[in-house]
Enzyme design. Sequence first.
Site, PDB file in Angstrom:
ATOM      1  N   HIS A   1      -5.362  -3.312  -2.719  1.00 48.67           N
ATOM      2  CA  HIS A   1      -5.212  -2.163  -3.631  1.00 48.67           C
ATOM      3  C   HIS A   1      -5.901  -2.406  -4.975  1.00 48.67           C
ATOM      4  CE1 HIS A   1      -2.415  -0.856  -0.602  1.00 48.67           C
ATOM      5  NE2 HIS A   1      -2.275   0.306  -1.217  1.00 48.67           N
TER       6      HIS A   1
ATOM      7  N   HIS B   1      -4.235   6.102   6.948  1.00 43.92           N
ATOM      8  CA  HIS B   1      -3.183   5.480   7.753  1.00 43.92           C
ATOM      9  C   HIS B   1      -3.161   6.061   9.170  1.00 43.92           C
ATOM     10  CE1 HIS B   1      -0.673   4.226   3.957  1.00 43.92           C
ATOM     11  NE2 HIS B   1      -1.920   3.813   3.926  1.00 43.92           N
TER      12      HIS B   1
ATOM     13  N   TYR C   1      -2.789  11.266   0.111  1.00 45.60           N
ATOM     14  CA  TYR C   1      -3.867  10.335  -0.218  1.00 45.60           C
ATOM     15  C   TYR C   1      -5.174  11.088  -0.449  1.00 45.60           C
ATOM     16  CZ  TYR C   1      -1.297   6.021   0.796  1.00 45.60           C
ATOM     17  OH  TYR C   1      -0.418   4.964   0.759  1.00 45.60           O
TER      18      TYR C   1
END
Length: 1023
Positions: A353, A463, A470
């Site tokens: 991240h 995902h 997102y």
Amino acid sequence: MISLVKRKYIFSGFFCLAFVLISKILPAQIKDICENKVPHGWQAINGNLSISKAHFKAGKESVLWKWNKPNASLIIEDTAFASVAANPRSSFVIWIYSDKPTKSKLLFDFEKNGKKASSFSFNLDFKGWRTAWIMYHRDMSGKPVEGMEKLVVHSFDGSKSGSLYLDQILYNIDINPRSPMRDEQVPFVNIHSEEAANAHWTALYSFTRKANYLPLPKKVSPEENKDLSIIFERYENVLLSSSKFRKYSLPQLQKAYNYWQIKRNGDQITGKMIYSRNDDELFPKNTNKALKGSFEESTIRPYSELMLNIAGVYRISKDVQEKEILAKMFIDMIDNMEDQGWAPGSGMGALHHLGYNFSSYYSACLLMKQVLKEQHRFDKTWKTMYWFSGLGRTQPKIGNPADFNIDVFNTLLGSMLSTILMMDQSPDKVRHMYEFSNWLSQATMPTYSIDGTFKPDGSVVHHGTLYPAYGIGGFQGITPVIYCISKTLFHIAPAGQESLKKVLLTMHYYTNPIYWPVDVSGRHPTKSGKVPEEVFAYMALAGTPDGKQDIDKEMAGIYLDIIKNPKDKWAKKFEEQGVKPAPYPQGHWDINYGLLDIHRRGDWLLTVRGHNRYFVANESYPGANMYGRYSRYGQLDVTYPQTKKDDGAAFKDKGWDWNNIPGTTTLHQPLNKLRANIVNADDYSGVEEMLLSDEIFAGGTNFNQWQGMFAMILHGNDKYAMGSFYAHKSYFMFDSLIVCLGSNISNSIQDYSTNTTLFQNYLSNKNAPFYVNGESGTSFPYARKWNNAQGLTIIDSRNIGYYIPSQENVEFTRQEQISRDQTDNKDTRGDIGMLVFHHGSAPQNQSYEYAMVIETNVTAMQKFKEKMQSAYPVYKVLRKDALAHTVYYAPKHITATALFTSNLSNNDSMIIGNNRPCLLMYQRTDDSLCMSVTDPDLAFYTGPDDSPILPNGKRKEVSIYSRSWYKTAAKASVIILTIKGRWKMTASQSEAKTKILANGTTQLSIPCKYGLASKVALLEVDK
């Protein structure tokens, strides 16, 4: 973000942990003994050890190791090494400071009885702090053995003298295997991470090793020079257009700067430790919240955000003295972070991240380019930007979706562009810009696996599923960049821009007008997902994909429809171009890369969501969507435009019963049974739950983008002892009528009831009227049951009518409910209206049928009931069993069917046989037949379900990222239908084929791919 996993700590291995507050907050056995004296069990051969204040990673001191003879070594003895062999995740962590780069290495040998068992090397070609997170079993040479008692660190370069500072040594810590990151010091660490789902963060070392540059131009052309200047000016304006910098005063910035305790001593600099966000993995599981709060304040994220605020205020300030102070602060922060390891080639141990936590840095440096040049910091700063942005990923070779996904667009795209724009005009800058443009052109094109970002049906995927939460960050990252490079030599390819535009349009279809329904909210069902207005403005300003129009009026119209401020600068510009606000979308859309169907009329939006063996049933993290197991068991949402008085949603996390999600068929369990048991399933995942079915059939189709249907075979997951739980479910969406069918509802679970929920509405006004069989009521609380409902009509508090032709055990309630919030932090209360079918415990082959009429009233609902009970009903259910669900819609003469199996003997008026399960809708008028067909099997793999099977025969929970097909593209298929009569294709049809058979029937072959509806038009052949 990766959540903390359960870790075993060998406390004697924390000799140099040295977090500033640990000795004050955590138990006394965890303390920094790199302060005050050399740790017990340390010995220098051909050298000496001492405590030094010159450099420190945390605390105020570190261990200085100096040697004055060749073959020097440092010996560390500790019992912590004895048990590392027993845990495959055991890892070693160390920080090392070097005063100057050298070509030498350190060799770390872990020994038992004087014999080396495991080892690794550490390159010393750096100045400042560097770290390594090394897993004993995976990353080291050799193999750890039980009972190791000694670490010997060798300086084996043959130099006669040298010195290094050591801090934060952890002898044995359990670390998530996805986290450790290879870099210039330890290039052998976690080498397979470059093929993992988090490769866009962790493959920085690989990105610097690409050598497939485009040819270097001989010179910069006048056109290229002009366009580079245009892009630079546009991007700087984007960075400075926000008014946020004007709210910061110099004293405020100085106070924030002072927090970091940056000090200079000659050419040395020290400061408060700047943590990587992943350093939280080194904390014990039950770390005190006060410590974690301090940790958050001391990560690179607030540090780099402060740098951007300083840079922004510097650029807008007119005060010369103030600018001098700000410039000095900025340079201090640049030097301090590089000294602490935030420098080229450094992986900081782990940088999962990274983009979210470091994105402000690149913009700050771009805004301070001139200052960096004046202070002779430009070259090294540019190398730092290049390394951490992973700009090397843009070099040709690409084709790996891991190089681009929504995280990259969100947090790294602007960083990469900033890195290029930092460069002076040169052939190398031109080459980088062309590489960036080419890479972005490819990055915006659809990909066909569940990995990657944009899909051919317009979905934005993260995902492994449709995930607009997102997506919005990605859109906020990519659309300003698309605008900045638009209408220049570096504009992305039209096909890439068209693909991005389709994804934004699709998001507009499932938002109403700026919020999306809860069934696409992922693991955050209580956070109202909201479309960022500016993304449509930037796409409008970029012009049409074909380059023919300076303003994309379709994007501009959507912007005018959703903006809060209709008088802003963009709105005025678009209105001057004659753009009008876009009307509400109308029609039907299927997003089978997310198993979402969208149906719109008037100002309302209806969505249905399912799951299968490719797309997960839920995503739950610790403290997020803890009761969302049924969120894709056929959830049906109806949403209206949000207003201040009423957000138009059926869902609020107040008394909400997570067992009764509208549209779903579920096992109604106590909350303690429904609560997710979230684990770290394997080395491919974090601590998360993303469960799959083993059933293939789930998806939707549409007829002329106007009417549609969705169907699925529901199968519970073995993780929660629901392997016997089955249901066939379908939803037929015709204009304002929704027909919902269920069949073969079966399970062997005796302890709890199986229910189908028609609605669960939060009542902001508990006395809001409702209607049962046309009779008005406002009672609260209210409860009524029907053991055998016949022709029952109910209109709920949202003016949605429900017609139940025949059903046993129907219950309608309006009452206060007590539940638990989705984070599992508190109990909740709320006034709820609910309509439920009870199928009983351990039902066998139960079924249901109901119809919804959106935006209705008592009179209209009574007429609908009368019509349904007449000889000419609005719709007919022609079949409802394990083989097929089929409905005929009389007003439009449309038949829609879900064929759950192949080669079935069908009693349909047109369809005789089929070679594969499929969804189809058709309309026959006189001598023509129009049809749409969808194969719901995207076929990322074929054959039986690939879930690992436990010894007890149950499916094992594993990460979706561990599946071998995760990056495999969907496969095309051919649906072969046998239809009654003799038919031929119309002239406009080319892909499908017909073959008239001897028995007077027609064999129709229809190519299908990517879950898209294939359209077919036929003409009857004269007999």
